[in-house]
Design a protein around this motif. Sequence first.
Motif, PDB file in Angstrom:
ATOM      1  N   LEU A 394      22.818  32.213 118.067  1.00  0.00           N
ATOM      2  CA  LEU A 394      24.167  32.266 118.642  1.00  0.00           C
ATOM      3  C   LEU A 394      24.392  31.030 119.505  1.00  0.00           C
ATOM      4  O   LEU A 394      23.552  30.686 120.326  1.00  0.00           O
ATOM      5  CB  LEU A 394      24.329  33.518 119.500  1.00  0.00           C
ATOM      6  CG  LEU A 394      23.900  34.859 118.894  1.00  0.00           C
ATOM      7  CD1 LEU A 394      24.030  35.968 119.918  1.00  0.00           C
ATOM      8  CD2 LEU A 394      24.715  35.176 117.648  1.00  0.00           C
ATOM      9  N   GLN A 395      25.544  30.381 119.316  1.00  0.00           N
ATOM     10  CA  GLN A 395      25.893  29.230 120.139  1.00  0.00           C
ATOM     11  C   GLN A 395      27.358  29.344 120.565  1.00  0.00           C
ATOM     12  O   GLN A 395      28.236  29.614 119.733  1.00  0.00           O
ATOM     13  CB  GLN A 395      25.697  27.927 119.361  1.00  0.00           C
ATOM     14  CG  GLN A 395      24.262  27.628 118.991  1.00  0.00           C
ATOM     15  CD  GLN A 395      24.112  26.259 118.338  1.00  0.00           C
ATOM     16  OE1 GLN A 395      24.441  25.246 118.941  1.00  0.00           O
ATOM     17  NE2 GLN A 395      23.626  26.238 117.111  1.00  0.00           N
ATOM     18  N   LEU A 396      27.593  29.140 121.861  1.00  0.00           N
ATOM     19  CA  LEU A 396      28.952  29.190 122.371  1.00  0.00           C
ATOM     20  C   LEU A 396      29.727  27.968 121.898  1.00  0.00           C
ATOM     21  O   LEU A 396      29.295  26.829 122.105  1.00  0.00           O
ATOM     22  CB  LEU A 396      28.938  29.243 123.899  1.00  0.00           C
ATOM     23  CG  LEU A 396      30.313  29.308 124.579  1.00  0.00           C
ATOM     24  CD1 LEU A 396      31.025  30.608 124.228  1.00  0.00           C
ATOM     25  CD2 LEU A 396      30.162  29.170 126.090  1.00  0.00           C
ATOM     26  N   VAL A 397      30.888  28.196 121.263  1.00  0.00           N
ATOM     27  CA  VAL A 397      31.738  27.099 120.782  1.00  0.00           C
ATOM     28  C   VAL A 397      32.847  26.817 121.783  1.00  0.00           C
ATOM     29  O   VAL A 397      33.058  25.681 122.211  1.00  0.00           O
ATOM     30  CB  VAL A 397      32.327  27.429 119.392  1.00  0.00           C
ATOM     31  CG1 VAL A 397      33.271  26.312 118.941  1.00  0.00           C
ATOM     32  CG2 VAL A 397      31.214  27.645 118.375  1.00  0.00           C
ATOM     33  N   SER A 398      33.574  27.865 122.180  1.00  0.00           N
ATOM     34  CA  SER A 398      34.670  27.697 123.136  1.00  0.00           C
ATOM     35  C   SER A 398      35.005  29.039 123.755  1.00  0.00           C
ATOM     36  O   SER A 398      34.618  30.092 123.236  1.00  0.00           O
ATOM     37  CB  SER A 398      35.908  27.101 122.461  1.00  0.00           C
ATOM     38  OG  SER A 398      36.450  28.019 121.513  1.00  0.00           O
ATOM     39  N   MET A 399      35.746  28.996 124.849  1.00  0.00           N
ATOM     40  CA  MET A 399      36.205  30.234 125.463  1.00  0.00           C
ATOM     41  C   MET A 399      37.432  29.964 126.324  1.00  0.00           C
ATOM     42  O   MET A 399      37.614  28.862 126.847  1.00  0.00           O
ATOM     43  CB  MET A 399      35.102  30.882 126.297  1.00  0.00           C
ATOM     44  CG  MET A 399      34.537  30.028 127.421  1.00  0.00           C
ATOM     45  SD  MET A 399      33.149  30.830 128.263  1.00  0.00           S
ATOM     46  CE  MET A 399      33.959  32.258 128.954  1.00  0.00           C
ATOM     47  N   LYS A 400      38.277  30.978 126.431  1.00  0.00           N
ATOM     48  CA  LYS A 400      39.490  30.892 127.248  1.00  0.00           C
ATOM     49  C   LYS A 400      39.631  32.190 128.007  1.00  0.00           C
ATOM     50  O   LYS A 400      39.575  33.271 127.425  1.00  0.00           O
ATOM     51  CB  LYS A 400      40.717  30.647 126.364  1.00  0.00           C
ATOM     52  CG  LYS A 400      42.027  30.564 127.141  1.00  0.00           C
ATOM     53  CD  LYS A 400      43.207  30.341 126.208  1.00  0.00           C
ATOM     54  CE  LYS A 400      44.525  30.289 126.983  1.00  0.00           C
ATOM     55  NZ  LYS A 400      45.685  30.098 126.073  1.00  0.00           N
ATOM     56  N   VAL A 401      39.825  32.084 129.325  1.00  0.00           N
ATOM     57  CA  VAL A 401      39.910  33.267 130.171  1.00  0.00           C
ATOM     58  C   VAL A 401      41.194  33.225 130.979  1.00  0.00           C
ATOM     59  O   VAL A 401      41.557  32.184 131.540  1.00  0.00           O
ATOM     60  CB  VAL A 401      38.698  33.353 131.123  1.00  0.00           C
ATOM     61  CG1 VAL A 401      38.824  34.563 132.040  1.00  0.00           C
ATOM     62  CG2 VAL A 401      37.401  33.422 130.332  1.00  0.00           C
ATOM     63  N   THR A 402      41.875  34.342 131.021  1.00  0.00           N
ATOM     64  CA  THR A 402      43.059  34.478 131.880  1.00  0.00           C
ATOM     65  C   THR A 402      42.870  35.693 132.773  1.00  0.00           C
ATOM     66  O   THR A 402      42.338  36.721 132.338  1.00  0.00           O
ATOM     67  CB  THR A 402      44.350  34.649 131.052  1.00  0.00           C
ATOM     68  OG1 THR A 402      44.216  35.789 130.186  1.00  0.00           O
ATOM     69  CG2 THR A 402      44.623  33.409 130.223  1.00  0.00           C
ATOM     70  N   CYS A 403      43.284  35.574 134.035  1.00  0.00           N
ATOM     71  CA  CYS A 403      43.092  36.649 135.006  1.00  0.00           C
ATOM     72  C   CYS A 403      44.425  37.061 135.603  1.00  0.00           C
ATOM     73  O   CYS A 403      45.281  36.216 135.905  1.00  0.00           O
ATOM     74  CB  CYS A 403      42.165  36.200 136.133  1.00  0.00           C
ATOM     75  SG  CYS A 403      40.516  35.730 135.587  1.00  0.00           S
TER      76      CYS A 403
END
Length: 524
Positions: A394-403
């Motif tokens: 498993l490898q992290l490619v991208s991520m987007k977080v909104t709060c």
Amino acid sequence: MTNVTDQDRVLIFDTTLRDGEQSPGATMTHEEKLEIAELLDEMGVDIIEAGFPIASEGDFKAVAEIAQRSKNSRICGLARANITDIDRCWEAIRHTDNNRIHTFIGTSPLHRAIPNLTKDEMADKIHATVSHARNLCENVQWSPMDATRTEWDYLCRVIEIAIKAGATTINIPDTVGYTAPMESADLIKRLIETVPGADEVVFATHCHNDLGMATANSLAAVVGGARQIECTINGLGERAGNTALEEVVMAIRTRNDIMPFHTGIDTTKIMHLSRRVATVSGFNVQFNKAIVGKNAFAHESGIHQDGMLKNRDNFEIMRPEDVGLSGTSLPLGKHSGRAALRDKLNTLGYEVGDNQLKDIFVRFKDLADRKKEVFDDDLVALMTLDDDEANDHLQLVSMKVTCGTGGQAESTVEIEVDGKDVIATEHGDGPVDATFKAIREIYPNKAHLQLYQVHAVTEGTDAQATVSVRLEEDGMIATGQSANTDTVVASAKAYIHALNRLIVRREKTGPGADAREISYKDLT
């Protein structure tokens, strides 16, 4: 200082890979054990207790390979007081001439009740097992577990039996950290004076830190006549830990005026080993830890700073260079070049080749673009927390977080799973919770989150965060770590790192693999 040739040598017996690894969650991979053993060997440790060969096939293989690769240290394996354990231990260490079998049994009233043996039955068992070990190996260590709570007459009796059976080292464990320094010194002194044949063997001390006296008890035992100290890097070990190697070694070195002994330890390698053990075990060193803590050689008070500028001896009883620290802390930035980076890494105790430097330099520049200054601890994080996961499932490619203002968060995570990109979006109570849920959606698993810990590497709003994650699945424990200026990104990478390690261990213990495991807590 008196010439060391006129002083008694104290042997350093390191059990980081055995007793240290028994700390819940501190399990190391095979490669990590080999690396730590090599560093201990280079540092001058006299005896390395490499593991408990009967515990698992993995432990056996690690002890065997460490025994074959060791250049200087004597390699020791642990065995309970039975023939099967001892034979398995011998099989692991027999490929080197510089070896030792360490066998033990609990001798206190409480511990005799565990196998339900009478005093005579236990005495017979000690004679039989120590004799068997000596028939296999010329160097045998025997330990009466919970010695400090064993009746005096019986302790003397079983130690005499072990010596007559062929033990060459008698280790006196304070298994539950119960004793105090005056008692520790007196116990060793009385045993040497009382037990027949005691002058023909080496007496050792093994202290736990339940009352915070492990280092004091070990040094007191040396004053009483012990000439071997059992210890671990960073004091790692069960419950409150063991005697810390760095503490006893530097105490003997610094207070040689009242403890006229010497060890063979190259103290300049202490900091590097401390950092590596902290990384592979997932147990961060507390800031105010003696010798190796971040603040051990830090001076913030104005009075202290003024005193240091006038004469460092005002507030430093040891030189930071003596334990492998650089004498100064000069920050690097995005305009620094490879030469400056290599020089700084060298002062921190890291020797890197040209190819490794290229990789580190790329990550250093990426970090420098996100931070105003890159400090020593940032570089340590770069060296110990490698972001290169090219060989992982498993490898992290991208991520987007909104709060949102109500605590709810949404996280969209993209992960490459064995070469295929997979995306998931989840909601949670905060960005980390939402991110972990998204990762579990992409890669379903039954792993239980045992530990989630965030530690700021340096200060400021642009500081790197080191995140440790410990997962447990079907009895297997894996720890993942990552560092990033974004805490949520570091959290995701640490979680994925732990998952990758669980995947590897699952494959190794699947059908066809020897998954034999036994509990080996509270050994000594």
